[in-house]
Design a protein around this motif. Structure first.
Motif, PDB file in Angstrom:
ATOM      1  N   ARG A 114     -45.354  16.540 -25.082  1.00 38.83           N
ATOM      2  CA  ARG A 114     -44.185  16.433 -25.951  1.00 38.83           C
ATOM      3  C   ARG A 114     -43.021  17.195 -25.333  1.00 38.83           C
ATOM      4  O   ARG A 114     -43.193  18.300 -24.818  1.00 38.83           O
ATOM      5  CB  ARG A 114     -44.497  16.997 -27.338  1.00 38.83           C
ATOM      6  N   VAL A 115     -41.862  16.564 -25.394  1.00 37.99           N
ATOM      7  CA  VAL A 115     -40.612  17.216 -25.000  1.00 37.99           C
ATOM      8  C   VAL A 115     -39.752  17.281 -26.253  1.00 37.99           C
ATOM      9  O   VAL A 115     -39.472  16.255 -26.880  1.00 37.99           O
ATOM     10  CB  VAL A 115     -39.888  16.439 -23.881  1.00 37.99           C
ATOM     11  N   VAL A 116     -39.363  18.486 -26.631  1.00 36.61           N
ATOM     12  CA  VAL A 116     -38.548  18.689 -27.830  1.00 36.61           C
ATOM     13  C   VAL A 116     -37.136  19.076 -27.391  1.00 36.61           C
ATOM     14  O   VAL A 116     -36.954  20.025 -26.614  1.00 36.61           O
ATOM     15  CB  VAL A 116     -39.143  19.792 -28.732  1.00 36.61           C
ATOM     16  N   TYR A 139     -30.739  17.566 -29.783  1.00 36.84           N
ATOM     17  CA  TYR A 139     -30.045  16.521 -30.525  1.00 36.84           C
ATOM     18  C   TYR A 139     -30.567  15.138 -30.149  1.00 36.84           C
ATOM     19  O   TYR A 139     -31.200  14.948 -29.109  1.00 36.84           O
ATOM     20  CB  TYR A 139     -28.531  16.575 -30.237  1.00 36.84           C
ATOM     21  N   LYS A 140     -30.240  14.163 -31.009  1.00 38.03           N
ATOM     22  CA  LYS A 140     -30.701  12.796 -30.773  1.00 38.03           C
ATOM     23  C   LYS A 140     -30.192  12.255 -29.438  1.00 38.03           C
ATOM     24  O   LYS A 140     -30.884  11.491 -28.768  1.00 38.03           O
ATOM     25  CB  LYS A 140     -30.244  11.890 -31.928  1.00 38.03           C
ATOM     26  N   GLN A 141     -28.974  12.642 -29.039  1.00 41.29           N
ATOM     27  CA  GLN A 141     -28.448  12.182 -27.755  1.00 41.29           C
ATOM     28  C   GLN A 141     -29.327  12.647 -26.590  1.00 41.29           C
ATOM     29  O   GLN A 141     -29.448  11.963 -25.575  1.00 41.29           O
ATOM     30  CB  GLN A 141     -27.019  12.723 -27.549  1.00 41.29           C
ATOM     31  N   ASP A 142     -29.922  13.821 -26.738  1.00 43.63           N
ATOM     32  CA  ASP A 142     -30.733  14.370 -25.662  1.00 43.63           C
ATOM     33  C   ASP A 142     -32.034  13.603 -25.471  1.00 43.63           C
ATOM     34  O   ASP A 142     -32.619  13.637 -24.387  1.00 43.63           O
ATOM     35  CB  ASP A 142     -31.032  15.847 -25.942  1.00 43.63           C
ATOM     36  N   VAL A 143     -32.488  12.926 -26.521  1.00 46.50           N
ATOM     37  CA  VAL A 143     -33.681  12.088 -26.386  1.00 46.50           C
ATOM     38  C   VAL A 143     -33.444  11.025 -25.321  1.00 46.50           C
ATOM     39  O   VAL A 143     -34.300  10.765 -24.468  1.00 46.50           O
ATOM     40  CB  VAL A 143     -34.049  11.434 -27.734  1.00 46.50           C
ATOM     41  N   ASP A 144     -32.263  10.411 -25.335  1.00 47.65           N
ATOM     42  CA  ASP A 144     -31.952   9.365 -24.358  1.00 47.65           C
ATOM     43  C   ASP A 144     -31.832   9.938 -22.944  1.00 47.65           C
ATOM     44  O   ASP A 144     -32.286   9.308 -21.979  1.00 47.65           O
ATOM     45  CB  ASP A 144     -30.646   8.658 -24.740  1.00 47.65           C
ATOM     46  N   VAL A 145     -31.242  11.117 -22.827  1.00 46.46           N
ATOM     47  CA  VAL A 145     -31.093  11.738 -21.506  1.00 46.46           C
ATOM     48  C   VAL A 145     -32.461  12.003 -20.890  1.00 46.46           C
ATOM     49  O   VAL A 145     -32.727  11.667 -19.734  1.00 46.46           O
ATOM     50  CB  VAL A 145     -30.283  13.043 -21.609  1.00 46.46           C
ATOM     51  N   LEU A 151     -46.690  10.540 -24.089  1.00 43.92           N
ATOM     52  CA  LEU A 151     -45.554  11.458 -24.140  1.00 43.92           C
ATOM     53  C   LEU A 151     -44.661  11.085 -25.310  1.00 43.92           C
ATOM     54  O   LEU A 151     -44.323   9.914 -25.490  1.00 43.92           O
ATOM     55  CB  LEU A 151     -44.739  11.402 -22.846  1.00 43.92           C
ATOM     56  N   GLN A 152     -44.289  12.081 -26.112  1.00 43.30           N
ATOM     57  CA  GLN A 152     -43.317  11.889 -27.173  1.00 43.30           C
ATOM     58  C   GLN A 152     -42.099  12.762 -26.893  1.00 43.30           C
ATOM     59  O   GLN A 152     -42.241  13.925 -26.502  1.00 43.30           O
ATOM     60  CB  GLN A 152     -43.916  12.239 -28.536  1.00 43.30           C
ATOM     61  N   VAL A 153     -40.930  12.185 -27.090  1.00 44.23           N
ATOM     62  CA  VAL A 153     -39.672  12.914 -26.952  1.00 44.23           C
ATOM     63  C   VAL A 153     -39.044  12.960 -28.339  1.00 44.23           C
ATOM     64  O   VAL A 153     -38.742  11.917 -28.924  1.00 44.23           O
ATOM     65  CB  VAL A 153     -38.722  12.245 -25.946  1.00 44.23           C
ATOM     66  N   LYS A 154     -38.879  14.170 -28.874  1.00 46.44           N
ATOM     67  CA  LYS A 154     -38.422  14.341 -30.245  1.00 46.44           C
ATOM     68  C   LYS A 154     -37.310  15.384 -30.317  1.00 46.44           C
ATOM     69  O   LYS A 154     -37.208  16.252 -29.452  1.00 46.44           O
ATOM     70  CB  LYS A 154     -39.577  14.814 -31.139  1.00 46.44           C
ATOM     71  N   THR A 155     -36.536  15.314 -31.386  1.00 44.96           N
ATOM     72  CA  THR A 155     -35.577  16.368 -31.668  1.00 44.96           C
ATOM     73  C   THR A 155     -36.288  17.526 -32.373  1.00 44.96           C
ATOM     74  O   THR A 155     -37.417  17.400 -32.837  1.00 44.96           O
ATOM     75  CB  THR A 155     -34.439  15.869 -32.569  1.00 44.96           C
ATOM     76  N   LEU A 156     -35.581  18.650 -32.466  1.00 45.80           N
ATOM     77  CA  LEU A 156     -36.140  19.806 -33.160  1.00 45.80           C
ATOM     78  C   LEU A 156     -36.488  19.482 -34.608  1.00 45.80           C
ATOM     79  O   LEU A 156     -37.541  19.895 -35.111  1.00 45.80           O
ATOM     80  CB  LEU A 156     -35.131  20.963 -33.128  1.00 45.80           C
TER      81      LEU A 156
END
Length: 210
Positions: A81-83, A86-92, A148-153
């Protein structure tokens, strides 16, 4: 294979293979994502034996086993998991992941109900890179992919707390408690959206998609 034999085999793999593999996956992700702003944490874990057995023994609606070969078919024996902030950072982060990893499956996690905010996020099933295997690794017993999951805080915090409270089969939630969980989901979703909007306004970047 009996459930006892299945559990014993998994426990051996968990100790010998999966726990060290998860640590190397986390290090590998750290290397590729180094320098990217607003990453709160990067982690990876080996699925616990109890959770593996619970999932391996699942059945379909017709009563047939869901997994004929659970060691090969279950995708999250190693889960990462990558936390991000912000939502924009998920795309980055997702763009970097797609550049350096071989994606087997890629999708947005969509909650089954409005009260499951924490299950929103970017979901990948990725081939395990050769770099994470030791020279003497037992490849026949090692997984070939990881989740792998990419999520916001906010997504991460809600999913951890919500899962702990809402999914205890020995003590089902009352109707009022279910409404309370739904309220926290709405509040977390709103906070996530507002922080993303505020970050866009201050940074001059386009807002993240809903």
């Amino acid at each position: 294979m009996s459930s006892e034999a299945l559990l014993a085999e998994y426990k051996d793999r968990h100790t010998r293979l999966l726990v060290p593999l998860a640590a190397r996956v986390a290090d590998h992700l750290q290397d590729h994502l180094r320098g990217i702003e607003r990453i709160d944490r990067i982690s990876a874990r080996a699925k616990s034996p109890d959770r593996f057995l619970q999932k391996a023994l699942k059945t379909n609606e017709d009563g047939q086993a869901k997994y004929d070969y659970p060691f090969e078919q279950i995708q999250d024996l190693v889960g990462a998991r990558v936390v991000v902030f912000y939502k924009q950072d998920v795309d980055v982060v997702s763009q970097v992941i797609e550049r350096y990893f071989n994606s087997i499956e890629r999708r947005m996690l969509i909650p089954e109900s409005e009260s499951e905010f924490g299950y929103v996020g970017k979901h990948f099933v990725l081939a395990l890179p050769e770099d994470v295997f030791d020279d003497g690794a037992d490849r026949d017993r090692s997984p070939v992919f990881f989740e792998l999951q990419v999520k916001t805080l906010f997504q991460h915090a809600w999913s951890e707390a919500g899962h702990d409270m809402a999914y205890k089969p020995e003590k089902p939630l009352t109707p009022l408690q279910k409404r309370q969980v739904a309220l926290t989901a709405a509040q977390a979703w709103g906070s996530d959206m507002l922080f993303a909007q505020l970050h866009s306004e201050l940074d001059g970047a386009p807002p993240a998609a809903n």
